[in-house]
Design a protein around this motif. Structure first.
Motif, PDB file in Angstrom:
ATOM      1  N   GLN A 168       0.822  -1.205   0.000  1.00 53.55           N
ATOM      2  CA  GLN A 168       0.000   0.000   0.000  1.00 53.55           C
ATOM      3  C   GLN A 168       0.859   1.258   0.000  1.00 53.55           C
ATOM      4  O   GLN A 168       2.005   1.256   0.455  1.00 53.55           O
ATOM      5  N   PHE A 169       0.249   2.315  -0.522  1.00 51.69           N
ATOM      6  CA  PHE A 169       0.764   3.666  -0.282  1.00 51.69           C
ATOM      7  C   PHE A 169      -0.401   4.479   0.249  1.00 51.69           C
ATOM      8  O   PHE A 169      -1.490   4.468  -0.310  1.00 51.69           O
ATOM      9  N   ASN A 170      -0.137   5.204   1.347  1.00 47.62           N
ATOM     10  CA  ASN A 170      -1.158   6.050   1.972  1.00 47.62           C
ATOM     11  C   ASN A 170      -0.748   7.507   1.852  1.00 47.62           C
ATOM     12  O   ASN A 170       0.413   7.852   2.069  1.00 47.62           O
ATOM     13  N   THR A 171      -1.695   8.362   1.544  1.00 43.87           N
ATOM     14  CA  THR A 171      -1.386   9.767   1.243  1.00 43.87           C
ATOM     15  C   THR A 171      -1.109  10.623   2.468  1.00 43.87           C
ATOM     16  O   THR A 171      -0.638  11.751   2.326  1.00 43.87           O
ATOM     17  N   TRP A 172      -1.402  10.128   3.667  1.00 43.73           N
ATOM     18  CA  TRP A 172      -1.434  11.007   4.836  1.00 43.73           C
ATOM     19  C   TRP A 172      -0.103  11.704   5.111  1.00 43.73           C
ATOM     20  O   TRP A 172      -0.062  12.914   5.372  1.00 43.73           O
ATOM     21  N   GLY A 173       0.993  10.970   5.098  1.00 40.40           N
ATOM     22  CA  GLY A 173       2.279  11.597   5.391  1.00 40.40           C
ATOM     23  C   GLY A 173       2.631  12.676   4.393  1.00 40.40           C
ATOM     24  O   GLY A 173       3.137  13.751   4.765  1.00 40.40           O
ATOM     25  N   ALA A 174       2.368  12.421   3.111  1.00 36.20           N
ATOM     26  CA  ALA A 174       2.644  13.431   2.086  1.00 36.20           C
ATOM     27  C   ALA A 174       1.714  14.630   2.241  1.00 36.20           C
ATOM     28  O   ALA A 174       2.129  15.780   2.012  1.00 36.20           O
ATOM     29  N   GLN A 175       0.450  14.390   2.630  1.00 36.93           N
ATOM     30  CA  GLN A 175      -0.457  15.503   2.897  1.00 36.93           C
ATOM     31  C   GLN A 175       0.098  16.393   4.002  1.00 36.93           C
ATOM     32  O   GLN A 175       0.113  17.635   3.886  1.00 36.93           O
ATOM     33  N   CYS A 176       0.527  15.772   5.101  1.00 37.43           N
ATOM     34  CA  CYS A 176       1.039  16.548   6.237  1.00 37.43           C
ATOM     35  C   CYS A 176       2.298  17.320   5.860  1.00 37.43           C
ATOM     36  O   CYS A 176       2.452  18.498   6.203  1.00 37.43           O
ATOM     37  N   ALA A 177       3.211  16.638   5.167  1.00 39.52           N
ATOM     38  CA  ALA A 177       4.485  17.274   4.822  1.00 39.52           C
ATOM     39  C   ALA A 177       4.282  18.479   3.913  1.00 39.52           C
ATOM     40  O   ALA A 177       4.984  19.491   4.037  1.00 39.52           O
ATOM     41  N   PHE A 233       4.973 -10.507   8.283  1.00 42.69           N
ATOM     42  CA  PHE A 233       3.688 -10.281   8.945  1.00 42.69           C
ATOM     43  C   PHE A 233       2.557  -9.960   7.975  1.00 42.69           C
ATOM     44  O   PHE A 233       1.392 -10.217   8.264  1.00 42.69           O
ATOM     45  N   GLY A 234       2.882  -9.322   6.847  1.00 43.10           N
ATOM     46  CA  GLY A 234       1.833  -8.891   5.934  1.00 43.10           C
ATOM     47  C   GLY A 234       2.379  -7.912   4.917  1.00 43.10           C
ATOM     48  O   GLY A 234       3.589  -7.850   4.680  1.00 43.10           O
ATOM     49  N   PRO A 235       1.506  -7.104   4.309  1.00 40.04           N
ATOM     50  CA  PRO A 235       1.945  -6.224   3.225  1.00 40.04           C
ATOM     51  C   PRO A 235       2.743  -5.025   3.725  1.00 40.04           C
ATOM     52  O   PRO A 235       2.459  -4.465   4.785  1.00 40.04           O
ATOM     53  N   VAL A 236       3.742  -4.618   2.948  1.00 39.52           N
ATOM     54  CA  VAL A 236       4.494  -3.408   3.261  1.00 39.52           C
ATOM     55  C   VAL A 236       3.695  -2.190   2.825  1.00 39.52           C
ATOM     56  O   VAL A 236       2.772  -2.282   2.020  1.00 39.52           O
ATOM     57  N   GLY A 237       4.044  -1.054   3.389  1.00 38.38           N
ATOM     58  CA  GLY A 237       3.338   0.173   3.040  1.00 38.38           C
ATOM     59  C   GLY A 237       4.223   1.378   3.210  1.00 38.38           C
ATOM     60  O   GLY A 237       5.363   1.280   3.683  1.00 38.38           O
ATOM     61  N   SER A 238       3.699   2.528   2.823  1.00 35.24           N
ATOM     62  CA  SER A 238       4.451   3.772   2.958  1.00 35.24           C
ATOM     63  C   SER A 238       3.479   4.926   3.021  1.00 35.24           C
ATOM     64  O   SER A 238       2.409   4.902   2.413  1.00 35.24           O
ATOM     65  N   LEU A 239       3.834   5.945   3.789  1.00 37.78           N
ATOM     66  CA  LEU A 239       3.116   7.212   3.751  1.00 37.78           C
ATOM     67  C   LEU A 239       4.104   8.370   3.588  1.00 37.78           C
ATOM     68  O   LEU A 239       3.831   9.496   3.953  1.00 37.78           O
ATOM     69  N   GLY A 240       5.262   8.052   3.021  1.00 39.16           N
ATOM     70  CA  GLY A 240       6.331   9.040   2.903  1.00 39.16           C
ATOM     71  C   GLY A 240       6.065  10.101   1.857  1.00 39.16           C
ATOM     72  O   GLY A 240       5.364   9.879   0.869  1.00 39.16           O
ATOM     73  N   ALA A 241       6.643  11.268   2.091  1.00 37.85           N
ATOM     74  CA  ALA A 241       6.562  12.378   1.146  1.00 37.85           C
ATOM     75  C   ALA A 241       7.788  12.358   0.242  1.00 37.85           C
ATOM     76  O   ALA A 241       8.884  11.966   0.657  1.00 37.85           O
ATOM     77  N   GLY A 288       7.220   5.205   8.851  1.00 37.39           N
ATOM     78  CA  GLY A 288       7.177   6.446   9.612  1.00 37.39           C
ATOM     79  C   GLY A 288       7.060   7.646   8.703  1.00 37.39           C
ATOM     80  O   GLY A 288       6.749   7.532   7.515  1.00 37.39           O
ATOM     81  N   TYR A 289       7.325   8.812   9.270  1.00 36.79           N
ATOM     82  CA  TYR A 289       7.152  10.060   8.530  1.00 36.79           C
ATOM     83  C   TYR A 289       8.423  10.522   7.834  1.00 36.79           C
ATOM     84  O   TYR A 289       8.453  11.604   7.259  1.00 36.79           O
ATOM     85  N   ASP A 290       9.498   9.750   7.932  1.00 37.81           N
ATOM     86  CA  ASP A 290      10.686  10.064   7.141  1.00 37.81           C
ATOM     87  C   ASP A 290      11.203   8.763   6.529  1.00 37.81           C
ATOM     88  O   ASP A 290      10.678   7.680   6.788  1.00 37.81           O
ATOM     89  N   TRP A 291      12.234   8.882   5.691  1.00 39.97           N
ATOM     90  CA  TRP A 291      12.734   7.737   4.940  1.00 39.97           C
ATOM     91  C   TRP A 291      13.985   7.115   5.553  1.00 39.97           C
ATOM     92  O   TRP A 291      14.530   6.153   5.017  1.00 39.97           O
ATOM     93  N   LEU A 292      14.455   7.653   6.684  1.00 34.15           N
ATOM     94  CA  LEU A 292      15.789   7.303   7.160  1.00 34.15           C
ATOM     95  C   LEU A 292      15.930   5.824   7.508  1.00 34.15           C
ATOM     96  O   LEU A 292      16.951   5.207   7.215  1.00 34.15           O
ATOM     97  N   GLU A 293      14.940   5.237   8.172  1.00 35.67           N
ATOM     98  CA  GLU A 293      15.011   3.831   8.559  1.00 35.67           C
ATOM     99  C   GLU A 293      13.857   3.032   7.957  1.00 35.67           C
ATOM    100  O   GLU A 293      13.477   1.983   8.474  1.00 35.67           O
ATOM    101  N   MET A 294      13.317   3.527   6.863  1.00 39.56           N
ATOM    102  CA  MET A 294      12.137   2.899   6.287  1.00 39.56           C
ATOM    103  C   MET A 294      12.409   1.455   5.866  1.00 39.56           C
ATOM    104  O   MET A 294      11.557   0.575   6.008  1.00 39.56           O
ATOM    105  N   GLY A 295      13.602   1.201   5.353  1.00 37.09           N
ATOM    106  CA  GLY A 295      13.922  -0.150   4.902  1.00 37.09           C
ATOM    107  C   GLY A 295      13.801  -1.171   6.013  1.00 37.09           C
ATOM    108  O   GLY A 295      13.364  -2.312   5.782  1.00 37.09           O
TER     109      GLY A 295
END
Length: 736
Positions: free
Chosen positions: A296-305, A559-567, A543-550
């Motif tokens: 998934q990709f979720n828009t929330w983090g990019a909206q906030c940023a 556990f299940g599907p990966v996702g992102s809300l990064g800007a 999380g809200y940044d990309w530093l430790e996203m990997g």
């Protein structure tokens, strides 16, 4: 039989002993170590008269014909100055089962709250469960109050075990794991600094979990180094729990399980409810299984940023986020549009002014091969009149005034789903929402906004507290499934009592965990992974940044599907993804196992620490008895070395290895892996005659990697970039 001597029962995993003179019970593990002790009698607090415990009137011990359980029934007289209280306990191999207590009184009074396992100090009930550490996942939205709480801290605080309403100043604000509906713990014999204290002296763990959802606010009270579940009913305000007319059920029903570690105690709690038919994993269609495995990709983090959250969210912002995702090379399976695509809360319709081509955009997403996900807080209502309703159809306070909630400058009412006109309208809106927008995934949001009973209640008072959330889920999700039985509902909760409604667990918003998103995600997944026992995988949003996203994505792989809300144009850390980051996302997304029912075992668990506890750097996933996926890191999360190694792979890299067939890793003919580091990988498969390793690049090209035979299997070195210069997404390994 009636008796006055202690009641002792030795079962498969524990020994129980209750003393009638002290009314205390102890629980010992199979090695004889004390796991916990507590008073048996709860405190029932009324709105009139002094509250006081009562002495034991009689106790009976019988054997159940069902499963050979010992059944202890204790009656207390002169409770609160003249009433009768009955507690029934079933001592079975799968746990200690506590029925909801029954209260009998000849006088009329209102039950304000019930404190389970209560002690009394200066005429006041206080928590009575004594265990050296309490384990409470989701106690706080941040890691400031971690799940492992030593009793010696002597905290004086109240946390949520239920849905997590955040409108009470006397309760810690919480959200991500709620409702949890359980608490766990363990004890240490003697001083924890003595030789062997954390090995030979560490007891088995316990888990105390609900067996049914109660009509009240379910809390956990911490005081004087002890804890107790606390059910607040506030019948003094709502008159739904009134004594004086026969037996009245008060409090909640529980089961207490015992296992070697607290994650296994929770697992046994889930299994006990499943095996007795109290909860059941849902059957999944082929389409649901496919959606559950989609990244998934979720828009929330990019909206906030970008400063386009809430009412600043519009068509241009939405199109820009989507274009950024596509341009980055990220290939999510589901594109989730978060708050606030709606024009008016409650209508479940897009704002035509801010989103003039919303449905055209959804068609574009689907045409690109993605599924659509939509966020919705179904119980919010901006204007009752828009629904042909009036303010009295909203949740109201004790004076009949509708309560309002809000975020930033936007306030709204809350639908009262206990009223038939509301139910009809909300169900119709939910059906129309699914029929019109055709989301494959719905991100349900709301439980933490349902008001505490001290502030508001539904018109049908029996639906108050935890029951209100369940009834809301039944109504809304039931209506959506009438239109699309295959819709996937994502929610944040650890309770096994909601598995009829929730398909996918969300680790939820980690906005209070800056600088440790990866560490917090690991801990949240530590607990949510156990839901795999009940067929609920976990989604890792990042999380809200990309530093430790990997690292977050790596953990999520089992556990299940990966996702992102990064800007993609700046975030709170001014970080940005690299091409290799995006490749890791795509690779792990391609390898996600589609089976929703599984068991995950932590391979390098940290159980005790306040800052590192309830985490693991490496994980093994089992489907039945088959090891089908493995996440391996060379060190523990605290940086110390790892002594335990899996028998499948040997490497110093951070790596995820997943079977590409139904066979386990040690016999499969095809597996896939994603390595975050370039270190060599040795597959410990001496049974194979030949191994071919092929690196799949983001541009579609393939690079065959050199493979050498070793004494124990085969070794090759994953590469970050392929021969064409394109980042490698995953490595395919074929064995014969």
């Amino acid at each position: 039989m009636s008796f006055a001597q202690p009641c002792t029962s030795t079962r498969r995993d524990y020994r129980w002993e209750w003393h009638p003179d002290t009314d205390r019970f102890t629980l010992h593990d199979r090695r004889g170590l004390l796991v916990l002790e507590a008073p048996l009698q709860p405190a029932v607090l009324l709105d009139r008269g002094a509250s006081a415990p009562g002495p034991v009137l009689r106790a009976t011990l019988d054997q159940s014909d069902e499963d050979g359980a010992d059944v202890l029934t204790v009656e207390y007289e002169d409770v609160n100055g003249g009433d009768l209280l009955t507690v029934r306990v079933r001592l079975a191999d799968d746990g200690v089962w506590f029925d909801a207590p029954r209260y009998r009184s000849d006088r009329q009074a209102e039950v304000v709250s019930v404190l389970a396992f209560a002690e009394w100090a200066d005429g006041v009930p206080v928590p009575g469960v004594q265990s050296d550490s309490i384990v409470h996942p989701g106690a706080s939205e941040s890691s400031a109050l971690g799940p492992v709480i030593p009793a010696q801290l002597r905290l004086d605080v109240t946390t949520w075990l239920g849905r997590g309403s955040n409108d009470c100043d006397d309760i810690v604000a919480a959200q991500w794991g709620l409702p949890v509906h359980y608490v766990a713990g363990f004890s240490i014999e003697g001083s924890m600094c003595e030789r062997g204290a954390l090995t030979r002296g560490l007891s088995a763990s316990w888990c105390l979990g609900l067996t049914a959802v109660p009509a009240g606010d379910l809390l956990l009270r911490h005081r004087r180094g002890r804890t107790s579940p606390w059910l607040r009913t506030h019948s003094d305000l709502w008159h739904q729990a009134t004594t004086g007319d026969g037996d009245l059920e008060v409090g909640a029903s529980w089961v207490l399980t015992v296992a070697d570690t607290y994650d296994d105690a929770v697992r046994d709690y889930y299994r006990a409810l499943r095996d007795r038919g109290i909860v059941r994993p849902r059957e999944r269609s082929a389409r649901q299984l496919a959606t559950l495995a989609r990244s998934q990709f979720n828009t929330w983090g990019a909206q906030c940023a970008a400063g386009t959250a809430l009412d600043r969210f519009d068509q241009a912002a939405l199109e820009s986020i989507y274009d950024d995702v596509r341009a980055s090379g990220m290939c999510p399976g589901v594109f989730v549009i978060d708050d606030k695509w709606e024009g008016e809360y409650g209508l479940l319709e897009h704002d035509p002014e801010r989103f003039p081509d919303f449905e055209g955009f959804l068609d574009r997403v689907r045409a690109d091969g993605l599924e659509v996900g939509l966020w919705a807080a179904f119980l919010r209502c901006d204007d009752p009149a828009s629904h042909g309703l009036s303010p009295e159809h909203m949740l109201c306070d004790a004076d009949g005034v509708p309560v309002r909630r809000g975020n930033h400058d936007h306030s709204y009412f809350l639908f009262d789903v206990s009223q038939e006109p509301v139910r009809q309208r909300l169900a119709a809106r939910a059906r129309a929402f699914v029929a019109r927008y055709r989301p494959s995934v719905v991100k349900f949001d709301f439980g933490y906004e349902l008001p505490a009973l001290v502030n508001a209640a539904p018109a049908d008072r029996s639906w108050g507290g935890e029951v209100l959330l369940v009834r809301a889920l039944e109504l809304v999700i039931g209506a959506m499934r009438e239109v699309d039985p295959d819709i996937v509902v994502m929610y944040y909760n650890l309770s096994p009592l909601l598995t009829d409604h929730v398909d996918l667990h969300s680790a939820d918003d980690m906005y209070l965990n800056a600088d440790e998103y990866h560490a917090e995600a690991n801990r949240r997944l530590f607990f949510s992974s156990i839901l795999g026992e009940l067929g609920v995988p976990s989604y890792g949003s990042g999380g809200y940044d990309w530093l430790e996203m990997g690292d977050i994505w790596l953990d999520t792989a089992v556990f299940g599907p990966v996702g992102s809300l990064g800007a993609f144009h700046g975030d709170p850390r001014d970080s940005a993804p690299t091409g290799i980051d995006i490749a890791h996302y795509n690779g792990l997304a391609a390898l996600t196992r589609p089976t929703p029912t599984f068991t995950v075992r932590p391979l390098t668990p940290a159980y005790l620490g306040g800052s590192t506890g309830a985490r693991s750097s490496s994980w093994a996933r089992y489907e039945g008895d088959a090891l089908t996926a493995l996440v391996s890191r060379p060190d523990r999360l605290d940086g110390s070395g790892v002594a335990r190694r899996q028998h499948v792979v040997r490497t110093a890299a951070r790596i995820a290895v997943l079977s590409r067939t139904d066979a386990p890793l040690d016999t499969t003919s095809a597996l896939g892996l994603v390595a975050l580091d370039p270190d060599p990988v040795e597959l410990l498969r001496p049974d194979a005659r030949r191994v071919v390793a092929v690196a799949h690049a983001a541009d579609g090209s393939r690079t065959e990697l050199p493979v050498e035979r070793t004494a124990e299997g085969f070794r090759f070195s994953p590469v970050a970039v392929g021969g064409s210069g394109s980042p490698i997404e995953w490595t395919e390994v074929l064995l014969d």
